[in-house]
Design a protein around this motif. Sequence first.
Motif, short mmCIF file in Angstrom:
data_model
loop_
_atom_site.label_atom_id
_atom_site.label_comp_id
_atom_site.label_asym_id
_atom_site.label_seq_id
_atom_site.Cartn_x
_atom_site.Cartn_y
_atom_site.Cartn_z
N GLY A 155 0.81 -1.22 0.00
CA GLY A 155 0.00 0.00 0.00
C GLY A 155 0.83 1.26 0.00
O GLY A 155 0.51 2.24 -0.67
N LEU A 156 1.93 1.25 0.75
CA LEU A 156 2.81 2.42 0.81
C LEU A 156 3.35 2.78 -0.57
O LEU A 156 3.29 3.94 -1.00
CB LEU A 156 3.99 2.12 1.75
CG LEU A 156 3.71 2.03 3.25
CD1 LEU A 156 4.96 1.56 3.96
CD2 LEU A 156 3.25 3.36 3.79
N VAL A 157 3.89 1.78 -1.24
CA VAL A 157 4.50 2.01 -2.55
C VAL A 157 3.45 2.37 -3.59
O VAL A 157 3.62 3.31 -4.38
CB VAL A 157 5.31 0.76 -2.98
CG1 VAL A 157 5.74 0.88 -4.43
CG2 VAL A 157 6.52 0.58 -2.08
N ASN A 158 2.34 1.64 -3.60
CA ASN A 158 1.30 1.88 -4.60
C ASN A 158 0.71 3.28 -4.47
O ASN A 158 0.46 3.95 -5.48
CB ASN A 158 0.20 0.83 -4.49
CG ASN A 158 0.66 -0.56 -4.91
OD1 ASN A 158 1.80 -0.73 -5.34
ND2 ASN A 158 -0.21 -1.53 -4.79
N ALA A 159 0.47 3.73 -3.24
CA ALA A 159 -0.08 5.07 -3.04
C ALA A 159 0.88 6.14 -3.53
O ALA A 159 0.46 7.15 -4.12
CB ALA A 159 -0.40 5.27 -1.56
N ALA A 160 2.16 5.92 -3.31
CA ALA A 160 3.15 6.90 -3.78
C ALA A 160 3.18 6.97 -5.30
O ALA A 160 3.28 8.07 -5.88
CB ALA A 160 4.53 6.52 -3.24
N ILE A 161 3.08 5.82 -5.97
CA ILE A 161 3.08 5.82 -7.43
C ILE A 161 1.86 6.55 -7.96
O ILE A 161 1.96 7.35 -8.91
CB ILE A 161 3.12 4.37 -7.97
CG1 ILE A 161 4.47 3.72 -7.66
CG2 ILE A 161 2.86 4.35 -9.47
CD1 ILE A 161 4.52 2.24 -7.94
N VAL A 162 0.69 6.30 -7.37
CA VAL A 162 -0.53 6.97 -7.83
C VAL A 162 -0.42 8.48 -7.64
O VAL A 162 -0.79 9.26 -8.53
CB VAL A 162 -1.76 6.40 -7.10
CG1 VAL A 162 -3.00 7.26 -7.36
CG2 VAL A 162 -2.02 4.96 -7.54
N ASN A 163 0.07 8.91 -6.49
CA ASN A 163 0.22 10.34 -6.23
C ASN A 163 1.14 10.98 -7.26
O ASN A 163 0.83 12.03 -7.84
CB ASN A 163 0.76 10.53 -4.80
CG ASN A 163 0.80 11.98 -4.38
OD1 ASN A 163 1.58 12.77 -4.91
ND2 ASN A 163 -0.03 12.33 -3.42
N ALA A 164 2.28 10.33 -7.51
CA ALA A 164 3.24 10.87 -8.48
C ALA A 164 2.67 10.88 -9.89
O ALA A 164 2.89 11.82 -10.66
CB ALA A 164 4.52 10.04 -8.43
N SER A 165 1.92 9.84 -10.24
CA SER A 165 1.33 9.76 -11.57
C SER A 165 0.32 10.88 -11.80
O SER A 165 0.27 11.48 -12.88
CB SER A 165 0.64 8.40 -11.76
OG SER A 165 1.55 7.34 -11.64
N LYS A 166 -0.49 11.14 -10.78
CA LYS A 166 -1.48 12.22 -10.89
C LYS A 166 -0.78 13.57 -11.07
O LYS A 166 -1.17 14.37 -11.92
CB LYS A 166 -2.36 12.24 -9.64
CG LYS A 166 -3.52 13.22 -9.71
CD LYS A 166 -4.58 12.76 -10.69
CE LYS A 166 -5.82 13.64 -10.59
NZ LYS A 166 -6.88 13.20 -11.55
N ALA A 168 2.21 14.10 -12.30
CA ALA A 168 2.81 14.14 -13.63
C ALA A 168 1.77 14.40 -14.71
O ALA A 168 2.05 15.10 -15.69
CB ALA A 168 3.53 12.82 -13.90
N SER A 169 0.58 13.84 -14.54
CA SER A 169 -0.45 14.00 -15.57
C SER A 169 -0.82 15.46 -15.77
O SER A 169 -1.15 15.87 -16.90
CB SER A 169 -1.69 13.18 -15.21
OG SER A 169 -2.43 13.77 -14.14
N PHE A 170 -0.79 16.27 -14.71
CA PHE A 170 -1.12 17.68 -14.84
C PHE A 170 -0.15 18.39 -15.78
O PHE A 170 -0.54 19.15 -16.66
CB PHE A 170 -1.07 18.38 -13.47
CG PHE A 170 -2.07 17.88 -12.47
CD1 PHE A 170 -3.34 17.49 -12.85
CD2 PHE A 170 -1.74 17.82 -11.13
CE1 PHE A 170 -4.26 17.04 -11.92
CE2 PHE A 170 -2.65 17.37 -10.19
CZ PHE A 170 -3.92 16.98 -10.58
#
Length: 259
Positions: A155-166, A168-170
């Motif tokens: 969960g720690l790693v996956n949440a960080a990836i999602v946050n970073a991806s969002k 970056a998408s901006f």
Amino acid sequence: MTEQRKVALIVGGSAGIGYAAAVRLAEQGCRVAIASRQGPKLERALAGLREKHPDAVAIAADMTDAASRERMFRELDETCGRLDILVNSVPGAEPASFLEHDISHIEEGLSKKLIPYLDNMKQASERMKAQRWGRIVNVVGNMWKEPDPTKYNFGLVNAAIVNASKAASFQLASFGITVNGVHPGNILSDRLHSVWTSGAKRLGISYEEMESRESSAIPAGRAGTPEETAALIAFLVSEEAGYITGQQISVDGGLMRSI
């Protein structure tokens, strides 16, 4: 003038969801490059792809090593001359609960998954910005949103990836680059077998009992296939999905309960 074929790099493309995505994208006309550690699995995957797609490429790379990731992109530049699509699909750490884990479990998740995903996104986007078109898909997992106490480190790693991806998408949207997350549930693969084997050992039950427990919790009543996940990836990297970015989509047979 004939449009140049798109080039897709699938990191973790020698097996499971990554390999299924490589096959699907090759069938849709992309030139595919698969990357994973050097070994028989990578060789078999390339041979399988080349039976129908002789220009497929395999790049041996260790995702935990920054220099190896750098070489992967250089080799892709030299071999294919461009990059249009990046699919990050690597397994990460072994599962550990909060009570069981030590710092090594966290460090393993960072080195095997989080840092490679972020570095690959950055290096890929620099190439995509020049042509003002690109697609980035991160294969992550539902625990970014619904933590599992037995897989605390996931969960720690996956949440960080999602946050970073969002984030970056901006910034990448104005360059015609989309960034989306695909979140598999229980998908039949070597990775799932490993996770269920660990779970069975922890609970003191057989693998078959573990499989039955996990499958009965899925509304669809079964584990999914890599090809079902690849179908979503193929859509997200298509021209038609150009207005979809910063999104997180599960492929889990209805397993995730939250909305």
